[in-house]
Enzyme design. Sequence first.
Site, PDB file in Angstrom:
ATOM      1  N   SER A 217      14.378  20.956 -16.701  1.00  0.00           N
ATOM      2  CA  SER A 217      13.182  21.759 -16.930  1.00  0.00           C
ATOM      3  C   SER A 217      13.592  23.018 -17.680  1.00  0.00           C
ATOM      4  CB  SER A 217      12.555  22.136 -15.584  1.00  0.00           C
ATOM      5  OG  SER A 217      11.733  23.278 -15.732  1.00  0.00           O
TER       6      SER A 217
ATOM      7  N   GLU B 207       9.120   7.830 -17.086  1.00  0.00           N
ATOM      8  CA  GLU B 207       7.731   8.221 -17.335  1.00  0.00           C
ATOM      9  C   GLU B 207       7.315   7.806 -18.743  1.00  0.00           C
ATOM     10  OE1 GLU B 207       7.240  12.302 -14.869  1.00  0.00           O
ATOM     11  OE2 GLU B 207       8.890  12.241 -16.264  1.00  0.00           O
TER      12      GLU B 207
ATOM     13  N   HIS C 149       0.837  -1.217   0.000  1.00  0.00           N
ATOM     14  CA  HIS C 149       0.000   0.000   0.000  1.00  0.00           C
ATOM     15  C   HIS C 149       0.867   1.261   0.000  1.00  0.00           C
ATOM     16  CE1 HIS C 149      -3.257  -2.783   1.314  1.00  0.00           C
ATOM     17  NE2 HIS C 149      -2.280  -3.308   2.056  1.00  0.00           N
TER      18      HIS C 149
ATOM     19  N   LYS D  44      15.778  21.292 -11.627  1.00  0.00           N
ATOM     20  CA  LYS D  44      15.062  20.036 -11.851  1.00  0.00           C
ATOM     21  C   LYS D  44      15.875  18.994 -12.597  1.00  0.00           C
ATOM     22  CE  LYS D  44      11.268  19.029 -11.291  1.00  0.00           C
ATOM     23  NZ  LYS D  44       9.887  19.284 -11.543  1.00  0.00           N
TER      24      LYS D  44
END
Length: 466
Positions: free
Chosen positions: A286, A299, A159, A292
């Site tokens: 970024s 992804e 979980h 970043k």
Amino acid sequence: MDEKKQATWGGRFAEEPAERMIRFGESVSFDARLAPYDIRGSKAHARMLGHVGILEAEEVDAICRGLDGVEKEIANGDFTWDPALEDVHMNIEQVLTARVPAAAKLHTARSRNDQIATDMRLWFRDALAELRAAAGTAMSALLDLADANRGVAIPGYTHLQRAQPVSLAHHLLAYVEMFGRDRERLAETARRANVCPLGSGAIAGTTLPIDRAFVARELGFVDEKGEPRLTGNSMDAVADRDLFIEFANNCALIATHLSRIAEDLILWSSREFGFARLPDAYATGSSLMPQKKNPDSLELIRGKCARVMGAVSSLLTLVKGLPLTYNRDLQEDKLPVFEAHALAVDSLLVLEGLVRGLEIEPDACRAAVDDPLLLATDLVDYLVAKKVPFRKAHHYVGELVALAETSRCPLNELPLAEAQTVCPELKKDWTEVFSVPRALAMRERPGMPGPEQIAARLRHWRGLLA
Ligand code: ARG
């Protein structure tokens, strides 16, 4: 009617296909890649026709030499594909026939229906091998990372809440097991693909005295003993696409496993976890925020998985309502298959590259796993070993956890006397439970994260991949 642009069924038709119909109906833009397989199939078919006396030996030679020439031109990029000729089969046959008159006999006892079925089975053979190899390299990278960090423990999660300590290697090896099963599935699909449909004709075979076993042997559709493997029903052979679906499904399972590991690595590389540092080569910055470092590669693996799953869905939907046998809908079967294959192979290779450059942060892992609550279950086991019934032990430890929480004291630092008010069975040695190395060392049964188990699994997989 322009002779050159005319498809092979010109005899029956008085009107040329509409321009938009040509564009709509062509498949050569995506099936041209099947040319090497189509040519191999045609050569085998021509040799078989020679073998049974339908073609003269010189005709077979001329056809095979012509096909070799076409193959070279295609490989060199010198071949002009014509969408008016629809597909890879007719493009090659027409060019060949213009050069080799005997090629007008090549399509004897053959249909594009059994031809495309054959081409694709040959293609599947290579595509499956490529996928197996790509999965193997990804697995090797994971094994290397696991091996190099054998001493590192992390919390295992259920979980997405801390559950019990595991070794980092155990976590990584979980994915190796998944990809290992994927590879088994690929091998099983390869076995089912290894059956020759040529000779099924358009639907009902042929009246001509062909030798199906001969073609199957020529194309390597044979079992371990070298016996030819032939499809058993001509209607099934030209109509079903279960192999396509099975293939795409294999890709989808691989992509799903990739998507899950991508998700884990995205979490691990976040500041919140900090377990791993991504290699620059597989991260992006970024355009606005200078600090970043984003896990785009991971992804994208997750994102491409959606497309692979879409391919399975497209194929199932494509086939589900079709009456036997061939329907032109089936021409649309190739794009999802090619896409699923390319996405799965690329994703495996990107994961491999990323894993090879991944840096584990042992301090962050140690800080996370150094949480006594992760060993609450081991404390239950300690009590069970002292003959406390499991349910009672579970309840005791639950109360101890609550006590630790309300008194804002780490579980393992509760004073013994206070802990004994909750659980009289606790002895002085109860805090020995709170050691991650002990917890792992006590898990040396098959499949568990004990160090010897991990070493054995690493050996097992290295042996399998060698
Ligand atoms: N290009 C076709 C396909 O991929 C080949 C089979 C064509 N057969 C036919 N009866 N039109 O499905």
